[in-house]
Scaffold this motif. Structure first.
Motif, PDB file in Angstrom:
ATOM      1  N   SER A  90       2.363   1.592  -3.543  1.00 26.79           N
ATOM      2  CA  SER A  90       1.397   2.000  -4.562  1.00 26.79           C
ATOM      3  C   SER A  90       0.952   3.443  -4.359  1.00 26.79           C
ATOM      4  N   ASN A  91       0.781   3.855  -3.097  1.00 25.68           N
ATOM      5  CA  ASN A  91       0.373   5.237  -2.841  1.00 25.68           C
ATOM      6  C   ASN A  91       1.492   6.214  -3.171  1.00 25.68           C
TER       7      ASN A  91
ATOM      8  N   ALA B 184       0.834  -1.201   0.000  1.00 25.43           N
ATOM      9  CA  ALA B 184       0.000   0.000   0.000  1.00 25.43           C
ATOM     10  C   ALA B 184       0.868   1.251   0.000  1.00 25.43           C
TER      11      ALA B 184
ATOM     12  N   ARG C  66      -7.016   1.230  -4.704  1.00 25.58           N
ATOM     13  CA  ARG C  66      -6.403   2.058  -3.669  1.00 25.58           C
ATOM     14  C   ARG C  66      -6.316   1.237  -2.386  1.00 25.58           C
ATOM     15  N   ALA C  67      -5.124   1.111  -1.863  1.00 29.21           N
ATOM     16  CA  ALA C  67      -4.902   0.351  -0.630  1.00 29.21           C
ATOM     17  C   ALA C  67      -4.468   1.307   0.474  1.00 29.21           C
TER      18      ALA C  67
ATOM     19  N   GLY D  96      -2.790   1.183   4.359  1.00 30.53           N
ATOM     20  CA  GLY D  96      -2.139   0.310   5.334  1.00 30.53           C
ATOM     21  C   GLY D  96      -1.686   1.078   6.555  1.00 30.53           C
TER      22      GLY D  96
END
Length: 530
Positions: free
Chosen positions: A193-194, A190, A208-209, A211
């Motif tokens: 990716s963000n 997460a 969209r993750a 964490g």
């Protein structure tokens, strides 16, 4: 041996953070466990005088491509994934010379820390771990036979199990460790990716993750029948999540929510300009003020609503000093949060054993980009943090009467506060202090009237003959859809109003302001806060 026990004969250890590494390796060696390791971890173990097999000797291949390829090999993943009592798997292991790996200890390259440190793009990419997550997921999938540890806090747990079970781990523990391992890789991915999303300038990626890491399991949530936990995200923003608690009992769910609201509100006020204090109750400001000192600002903020301030949260934009601390502890307060605190102030607060004192080391930047999330049934809403600041807005005077310099300063102050008041929001301000706040009403005119009533009640509490709102300015977080809300502010005693503008009836509202002799300013920015 019971069927759910699995003896640990070989452990693969590959850690970026080497906290507790040697003690772990020494204990495993003492329990008769063969140690296999990689790179710097292998060197550290060997330097401690412990026997260790380098992973390149296990696989027959050297580490290559700057360490990018070292554990991605059948002799590693076969040892992790092989089901021990499966005849086909046993045959494959025998045929290819694969030895079982019963314990995997991995923590990942410090990607989150690299991003938080503001490192260059290429440095961030190099700190994306590939082999680590692959091994973690393999070991966690095969938790029936393999224990996986991704957190140094779990070293003692695993060593305790090995000691208590004649060198074996239990299935129950392996399941818990596997669940934690998948959560760790999910949070890690997460963060990656963000980061990519931000680098690309995207706001709505297909997936969209989010964490986080557990900071605290709470006694209960917003109400006693709700469970709750507090998680920290990789965002490096000064506030309640990063603060040091110097004293007081554990923060509750509501304490954390309210303290965050308080600190974000007071951060709108530049400490280089003036001392500022925000008093928050149920996530809404009940008093905000600036002053020449913190104690002056606190007393002005308290005067706005001394009843609601009881049991509230006090946030300061400067280092807490003894004079301010002495004033704050005069009434029951749940939390004090400040960038820092003097030793004398800490000692004064310590006399109230349940009062929490938090120091953050700095103020959050109100202009900084960030994300705000809210859950809904079946999903969540994600938006950019409201980082609009009134000092950056081009204010437009729309009435015949121009505001005075003092009115303009108070209007800016009021709009800073309105940003942090639940909608519909009306805020009255005079001489750098709130004097009446109306929050969270379904009708904006009701918010105006509640704020006026609060100002009148505050005057009574102070023994003053007329409402504190007399001669004040008013701020609205959104436009007035009708003139009635504006007229309610005029009736309360406001002489000037700041609002976003943008209503179909702006002309009608402007006309009403002119007829009432008000000065009015449009900001062009709305501050809804639901």
């Amino acid at each position: 041996m019971a069927s759910d026990l699995r003896r640990v004969t070989r452990a693969l250890i590959s850690v970026s953070d080497k906290t507790g590494l040697i003690d772990l390796a020494r204990a495993l060696h003492g329990a008769g466990v063969e140690l296999v390791s990689t790179g710097g971890t292998s060197k550290a173990i060997a330097d401690a005088g412990l026997p260790v097999l380098d992973v390149s000797d296990l696989t027959g291949f050297p580490e290559m491509m700057d360490g990018r390829v070292k554990t991605l090999h059948p002799k590693v993943h076969g040892g992790l994934l092989a089901i021990r009592e499966n005849p086909e798997h046993e045959a494959a292991m025998l045929a290819h010379g694969i030895q079982p790996i019963d314990l995997l200890v991995v923590n990942l390259y410090p990607f989150e820390a690299t991003v938080a440190a503001g490192k260059a793009y290429d440095d961030c990419v190099e700190n994306i771990d590939i082999g680590g997550p692959a091994m973690i997921r393999a070991a966690a999938k095969n938790h029936g036979d393999v224990a996986v540890v991704v957190d140094a806090d779990d070293y003692a747990l695993v060593l305790g199990e090995i000691a208590a079970n004649n060198g074996a781990t239990t299935l129950a523990t392996r399941k818990r460790l596997a669940a934690k391992a998948y959560a760790r890789t999910a949070a890690y991915d997460a963060a990656i990716s963000n980061w990519f999303t931000k680098e690309l300038g995207e706001t709505s990626p297909t997936y969209r993750a989010i964490g986080g890491k557990l900071a605290e399991t709470m006694r209960y949530g917003e109400n006693p029948h709700q469970w709750a936990a507090f998680y920290r995200t990789p965002e490096n923003r000064p506030g309640v999540a990063t603060a040091r608690q110097l004293q007081g009992k554990t923060l509750s769910y509501n304490n954390i929510n309210d303290t965050d609201a308080a600190f974000e509100c007071v951060a709108e006020f530049d400490p280089a300009r003036a001392a500022a204090v925000a008093i928050i109750k149920h996530a809404n400001p009940c008093g905000v003020a600036e002053g020449g000192s913190l104690v002056e600002a606190y007393r002005k903020a308290l005067a706005c609503d001394p009843v609601s301030a009881f049991g509230g949260i006090v946030a300061l934009n400067r280092r807490l000093d003894a004079e301010a601390a002495r004033a704050i502890v005069e009434i029951f307060t749940e939390v004090i949060i400040a960038p820092e605190a003097d030793e004398d102030a800490i000692a004064l607060v310590a006399a109230k054993k349940n009062l929490r004192l938090l120091v953050t080391g700095g103020l959050p930047d109100p202009r900084a980009e960030g994300l705000a999330m809210r859950t809904v049934a079946g999903g969540f809403l994600l938006q950019a943090r409201d980082n609009a600041v009134v000092d950056d807005m081009a204010l437009k005077v729309v009435t015949k009467r121009q505001p005075t310099a003092q009115e303009l300063a108070d209007m800016r102050f009021a709009f800073r506060v309105a940003k942090h008041v639940k909608s519909n929001a009306i805020v009255y301000v005079k001489d750098g202090a709130t004097v009446g706040i109306g929050a969270g009403q379904m009708s904006r005119v009701d918010s105006s009237r509640i704020a006026a009533w609060k100002a009148a009640e505050a005057a009574k509490a102070a023994g003053l003959p007329e409402s504190l709102a007399k001669g004040s300015v008013g701020a609205s977080d959104a436009f007035f859809p009708f003139a009635d809300g504006l007229l309610a502010a005029a009736e309360a005693g406001a002489t000037a109003v700041i609002q976003p503008g943008g209503s179909m009836r702006d002309d009608e509202v402007i006309k009403a302001a002119d007829e009432a002799g008000l000065a009015m300013v449009f900001t062009g920015h709305r501050h809804f806060r639901h």
